[in-house]
Design a protein around this motif. Structure first.
Motif, PDB file in Angstrom:
ATOM      1  N   ASP A 176       0.981  -1.130   0.084  1.00 59.02           N
ATOM      2  CA  ASP A 176      -0.292  -0.276   0.372  1.00 59.02           C
ATOM      3  C   ASP A 176       0.339   1.408  -0.338  1.00 59.02           C
ATOM      4  OD1 ASP A 176      -2.308  -1.351  -0.182  1.00 59.02           O
ATOM      5  OD2 ASP A 176      -2.582  -1.322   2.752  1.00 59.02           O
ATOM      6  N   ALA A 177       1.736   0.841   0.188  1.00 56.14           N
ATOM      7  CA  ALA A 177       3.223   2.116  -0.381  1.00 56.14           C
ATOM      8  C   ALA A 177       2.249   3.157  -0.922  1.00 56.14           C
ATOM      9  CB  ALA A 177       4.624   1.788  -0.514  1.00 56.14           C
ATOM     10  N   GLY A 178       2.170   2.990  -2.006  1.00 53.90           N
ATOM     11  CA  GLY A 178       1.448   4.185  -3.672  1.00 53.90           C
ATOM     12  C   GLY A 178       0.726   5.253  -3.337  1.00 53.90           C
ATOM     13  N   ALA A 179       0.074   4.361  -2.179  1.00 52.48           N
ATOM     14  CA  ALA A 179      -1.479   4.768  -1.466  1.00 52.48           C
ATOM     15  C   ALA A 179      -0.907   5.344  -0.890  1.00 52.48           C
ATOM     16  CB  ALA A 179      -2.481   4.011  -0.837  1.00 52.48           C
ATOM     17  N   VAL A 180       0.176   5.427   0.476  1.00 51.30           N
ATOM     18  CA  VAL A 180       0.623   6.618   1.289  1.00 51.30           C
ATOM     19  C   VAL A 180       1.612   7.264   0.621  1.00 51.30           C
ATOM     20  CG1 VAL A 180       2.165   6.518   3.545  1.00 51.30           C
ATOM     21  CG2 VAL A 180       0.694   4.190   3.382  1.00 51.30           C
ATOM     22  N   LEU A 181       1.937   7.492  -0.037  1.00 49.85           N
ATOM     23  CA  LEU A 181       3.099   8.215  -1.160  1.00 49.85           C
ATOM     24  C   LEU A 181       2.176   9.159  -1.652  1.00 49.85           C
ATOM     25  CD1 LEU A 181       5.998   8.931  -0.458  1.00 49.85           C
ATOM     26  CD2 LEU A 181       6.681   7.771  -3.113  1.00 49.85           C
ATOM     27  N   GLY A 182       1.444   8.690  -2.498  1.00 51.48           N
ATOM     28  CA  GLY A 182       0.154   9.769  -2.725  1.00 51.48           C
ATOM     29  C   GLY A 182      -0.164  10.481  -1.564  1.00 51.48           C
TER      30      GLY A 182
ATOM     31  N   VAL B 203       4.470   8.407  -8.037  1.00 56.07           N
ATOM     32  CA  VAL B 203       3.628   7.596  -5.933  1.00 56.07           C
ATOM     33  C   VAL B 203       3.734   5.884  -7.139  1.00 56.07           C
ATOM     34  CG1 VAL B 203       1.391   7.209  -5.841  1.00 56.07           C
ATOM     35  CG2 VAL B 203       2.491   9.273  -6.203  1.00 56.07           C
ATOM     36  N   ASN B 204       3.995   5.958  -8.432  1.00 56.70           N
ATOM     37  CA  ASN B 204       3.979   4.142  -8.562  1.00 56.70           C
ATOM     38  C   ASN B 204       5.251   3.222  -8.729  1.00 56.70           C
ATOM     39  OD1 ASN B 204       1.227   3.822  -7.863  1.00 56.70           O
ATOM     40  ND2 ASN B 204       0.709   4.431  -9.700  1.00 56.70           N
ATOM     41  N   THR B 205       6.203   4.448  -8.911  1.00 53.36           N
ATOM     42  CA  THR B 205       7.553   2.971  -9.474  1.00 53.36           C
ATOM     43  C   THR B 205       7.656   2.410  -7.957  1.00 53.36           C
ATOM     44  OG1 THR B 205       8.486   5.496 -10.765  1.00 53.36           O
ATOM     45  CG2 THR B 205      10.086   3.576 -10.041  1.00 53.36           C
ATOM     46  N   VAL B 206       7.962   3.006  -7.131  1.00 51.44           N
ATOM     47  CA  VAL B 206       8.355   1.680  -6.270  1.00 51.44           C
ATOM     48  C   VAL B 206       7.346   0.268  -5.921  1.00 51.44           C
ATOM     49  CG1 VAL B 206       7.179   2.820  -3.795  1.00 51.44           C
ATOM     50  CG2 VAL B 206       8.868   1.863  -3.701  1.00 51.44           C
TER      51      VAL B 206
END
Length: 437
Positions: free
Chosen positions: A42-48, A234-237
């Motif tokens: 869920d890192a993308g959502a957190v980073l976003g 946002v979504n590279t990771v």
């Protein structure tokens, strides 16, 4: 391009920018990895969400900060903001909860929302010649691109020997060195301004911006840039680690590919802009971004991701770099800080929409569908840019002032009591764009 570095004041400011950007680049990589450590897939959502908070600070603070700082010494303001950013960045390695990311990012970006427009508005005063200023814009874009390239490479090398938490120390060092360099120079005094109320100073940049056709087109292009750029940032990771099962080092190299493409475009732009107008270059860059984002839906390997990020990087730089030229010629010198603050706030409003959208859609409907949604947003933005920004844009626009007395200084300056022509910008005497234009 490098000839403008003979100007000692600009060269030190540019060096300060490069060093601060290098530190910020390390923070970008480390923040993504920290989000992955705390939230996993869920890192993308957190980073976003974290980046959306950053944009809220930018959008809400920039015009107000510019109005508040109108009468403050530029150098003292920039140095103080650098020191404050260093102090906040010093706390980032000690984060253990997601909400702490949000709080510190907000504080850090409130300072940046005050720093960046002030910094950008100083450059045209240091380099009043348009050709030199164009080179400075490309050099500045190149600095951003080198940061996108070198910071991930440096991060990749450092991650082989240290934990990513220590990358935040580079951010602190970057801000402190930037402060020292700015402290070592004397900046031109701000142009004397007409006395205005705080409310008028806060909204003036926005009013000038939105009344100028080319800047409405710039805003639409900014939306296309944000829609495509958010997918990368946002979504590279998530793509590299969660989908492809690769490591932190591969994440850093993916960001480096994006930075390489942007750097290629920045190197080519000074010569290109000598032959072509800003509009076709910026729209072409936005088209490249849109097509590249749509192709992201078909990427199924790391080997395919890297060249695609390179291409998107080219479009990213081409669409953005000339924007300073548009701003410079769209306002009187005394209104320049206000219009730079307006661009800062409005362009980041586009990122405010795009960051959480890219993160939340990626987590909920999958990355393939998210690529297509963001590409569709960018395509609509290009259509709006073409509509708002006329292809034919004369340097001088004929107009008249029936409300002015025949002996008004403005009419005497242009030796006419009626219709006359000159480079047109929105100001007190020209509150609306001529309909005939």
């Amino acid at each position: 391009m490098l000839g403008i570095l003979r100007n000692q004041t600009y060269s030190r400011l540019f060096t300060a920018q490069v060093i601060a950007l290098l530190g910020t680049g390390l923070m970008t990589v480390a923040l993504g990895l920290l989000a992955y450590e705390l939230a996993g897939a869920d890192a993308g959502a957190v980073l976003g969400t974290a980046l959306a908070i950053k944009m809220i600070a930018y959008v809400g603070v920039a015009p107000v900060a510019q109005a508040l700082s109108d009468n403050l010494p530029r150098r003292a303001l920039l140095v103080s903001l650098d020191v404050f950013r260093a102090a906040v960045a010093l706390s980032l390695p000690f984060i253990t909860e997601v909400w702490q990311i949000y709080v510190l990012i907000f504080l850090l970006q409130v300072a940046s929302a005050s720093f960046t427009p002030t910094f950008q508005a100083v450059i045209p005063d240091i380099l009043p010649d348009e050709e030199e200023y164009t080179r400075a814009l490309s050099l500045s874009r190149l600095a951003y691109d080198l940061e996108n390239l070198i910071s991930p490479m440096l991060a990749a090398a450092l991650l082989t020997v240290i934990s990513f938490h220590y990358l935040f120390a580079g951010t602190v060092a970057g801000f402190l060195v930037s402060a020292v360099l700015i402290l070592s120079i004397t900046l031109p005094a701000a142009t004397a301004k007409t006395r205005r109320s705080f409310a008028e100073r806060t909204t003036r940049g926005m009013r000038i911006y939105l009344a100028t056709p080319r800047l409405r087109g710039l805003l639409a292009i900014s939306l296309a840039v944000a829609a495509a750029g958010a997918m990368v940032i946002v979504n590279t990771v998530v793509i590299v680690q969660a989908r492809f099962g690769l490591s932190e080092v591969e994440v850093a190299w993916a960001f480096a590919a994006f930075g390489s493409g942007s750097m290629v475009a920045a190197l080519a732009l000074p010569q290109l802009l000598d032959r072509l107008a800003d509009r076709p270059v910026m729209i072409a860059g936005a088209v490249i971004l849109t097509v590249g984002t749509a192709l992201g839906a078909a990427v199924n390997s790391y080997a395919a991701l890297l060249p695609l990020w390179l291409v998107i990087g080219i479009g990213y730089s081409a669409a953005q770099t000339p924007s300073g030229r548009l701003l410079r010629r769209s306002a009187q010198s005394e209104d320049r800080p206000a219009i730079f603050a307006a661009q800062f706030a409005l362009s980041h409003a586009c990122w405010l929409v795009s960051y959480p959208l890219a993160g939340q859609l990626g987590a909920r409907i999958g990355l393939e569908a998210t690529f297509l949604v963001m590409a569709a947003i960018a395509a609509v933005a290009i259509v709006l840019a073409v509509k708002f920004w006329p292809a034919e844009e004369p340097a001088d626009i004929p107009h008249e002032h029936p409300e002015l007395a025949p002996d008004h200084p403005h009419l005497r300056e242009h030796r006419t009591g009626g219709k006359h022509r000159h480079a047109y910008v929105i100001d007190d005497l020209h509150p609306r764009w001529p309909s005939a234009a």
